[in-house]
Design an enzyme around this catalytic site. Structure first.
Site, mmCIF file in Angstrom:
data_model
loop_
_atom_site.group_PDB
_atom_site.id
_atom_site.type_symbol
_atom_site.label_atom_id
_atom_site.label_comp_id
_atom_site.label_asym_id
_atom_site.label_seq_id
_atom_site.Cartn_x
_atom_site.Cartn_y
_atom_site.Cartn_z
ATOM 1 N N GLY A 8 0.828 -1.198 0.000
ATOM 2 C CA GLY A 8 0.000 0.000 0.000
ATOM 3 C C GLY A 8 0.860 1.244 0.000
ATOM 4 C CB VAL A 13 -0.083 -6.901 4.361
ATOM 5 C CG1 VAL A 13 -0.410 -8.132 5.209
ATOM 6 C CG2 VAL A 13 -0.770 -5.677 4.924
ATOM 7 C CG ASP A 109 -5.697 -1.360 -3.698
ATOM 8 O OD1 ASP A 109 -5.871 -1.069 -4.887
ATOM 9 O OD2 ASP A 109 -5.824 -0.549 -2.762
ATOM 10 C CG ASP A 129 -8.561 -1.673 1.620
ATOM 11 O OD1 ASP A 129 -8.105 -1.559 2.774
ATOM 12 O OD2 ASP A 129 -7.907 -2.185 0.691
ATOM 13 C CB THR A 185 -8.469 20.329 21.742
ATOM 14 O OG1 THR A 185 -8.883 21.603 22.222
ATOM 15 C CG2 THR A 185 -8.167 20.427 20.243
#
Length: 267
Positions: A8, A13, A109, A129, A185
Site C-alpha cells: 500500500g 502486508v 488492491d 478498505d 480538544t
C-alpha cells in the site's frame, strides 16, 4: 505454501500462506527508496524469525499500488525464493466482470479484495478498505464490479485538519474515544474522526442500498478496520486478511498450472 505481498501507500502486508490461511503475517513500512537487496534482506529476516526456509515455497504473488515498487518486490521475492512471483496487473486472470468506464484504471488492491469477497459472500456486496485512503467497492448480485468511491483515509483526514487549523494539535494518536461528546480538544478530534468515519460507512451502505434497490452485505478490511467498524451501527463483517485471501485465489487461478509445469520439467 506461497508468499503473498500487498504493498500500500503507507504499509505493506506480507503473508506466508498455506491455502487461504496465513502461517504468519508481517507489516512493514512502504519505502520507495529501498533497493532489491534491501527488501530481500528484510524479507529474509522475517522468514528467519518465523522459522521458515523461503526456498521451500511453491511461489509468490505481489500486488502494489506503488508502481515503482512492483519490479523491486518482484526481484526481491525471486532473490529470496528462487521463483519469479506473479504480479497483479494487466494480463492476470481475475474472473471479475469490471463495469467501470476504464477497467485498466482499477487499482490492483481493489481487484484483489473484490475477488476475495466474490468467493466468500453473496452479492450485492460493499467492500470497504480502510488505509491511507478509505475505498468502497460495489459488486452486484452477479459479482460484477460496478464501481465505488475513494475517500480521504482516517489518518490522512486528521493530519490534514491539524495542518490547516493553527490551534489544533499535530500528530494526535488515534485511540477509541471514551464518549462521542469530547470534553477537550484531542478527544473532540478523536471522536469526530472515528465516529464520523463510522457514520460515513453506515451512510454509504444506506445510499448504495437505495441506488441498487436491495440490501447489501458490507465487508471491511484494511489497517484501520478494527478502529472504526466497532462504532458502526450497520452490520459490517471484519476481514483483516481479505487481501491475502484474494492474492491466494489469484495465484490459484494463474500460478498453479505454471508451478505444476515447473515441477514436472515442462516448458
Amino acid at each position: 505454501m506461497i508468499l503473498a505481498i500487498d504493498v500500500g501507500n503507507t504499509n505493506a502486508v506480507i503473508g506466508c500462506m498455506d491455502g487461504k490461511k496465513p502461517v504468519f503475517t508481517a507489516h512493514i513500512s512502504t519505502d520507495r527508496s529501498k533497493t532489491v537487496d534491501e527488501y530481500g534482506l528484510l524479507l529474509q529476516g522475517i522468514f528467519h524469525r518465523n522459522g521458515i526456509d523461503p526456498k521451500t515455497l511453491e511461489g509468490g504473488i505481489v500486488s502494489s499500488v506503488v508502481p515503482m515498487l512492483r519490479p523491486v518486490l518482484r526481484d526481491a521475492v525471486e532473490l529470496l525464493t528462487g521463483k519469479k512471483p506473479l504480479l497483479v496487473g494487466a494480463g492476470l486472470k481475475t474472473g471479475l466482470n469490471i463495469k467501470i468506464d476504464n477497467p485498466a484504471q482499477l487499482g490492483g488492491d481493489l481487484v484483489v479484495v473484490a475477488v476475495a469477497a466474490c468467493a466468500k459472500y453473496r452479492g450485492p456486496v460493499v467492500i470497504f478498505d480502510l488505509g491511507t485512503a478509505t475505498t468502497a467497492s460495489v459488486l452486484d448480485e452477479n459479482g460484477s464490479y460496478l464501481g465505488g468511491m475513494i475517500i480521504p483515509g482516517l489518518r490522512v483526514a486528521v493530519d490534514a485538519l491539524s495542518s490547516k487549523a493553527s490551534q489544533l494539535p499535530l500528530n494526535i494518536s488515534l485511540e477509541p474515544p471514551a464518549s462521542i461528546i469530547g470534553t477537550n480538544t484531542v478527544d473532540c478530534m478523536r471522536s469526530g474522526a472515528i465516529y464520523g468515519h463510522a457514520a460515513m460507512l453506515d451512510g454509504i451502505i444506506e445510499r448504495v442500498e437505495e441506488e441498487l434497490g436491495q440490501p447489501v452485505t458490507a465487508v471491511a478490511t484494511g489497517s484501520l478496520v478494527s478502529l472504526v467498524v466497532p462504532y458502526c451501527e450497520r452490520k459490517i463483517y471484519e476481514e483483516p486478511d481479505l487481501l491475502l485471501q484474494g492474492l491466494c485465489l489469484l495465484y490459484e487461478k494463474n500460478g498453479t498450472r505454471r508451478g505444476r509445469a515447473h515441477r514436472e520439467g515442462k516448458a
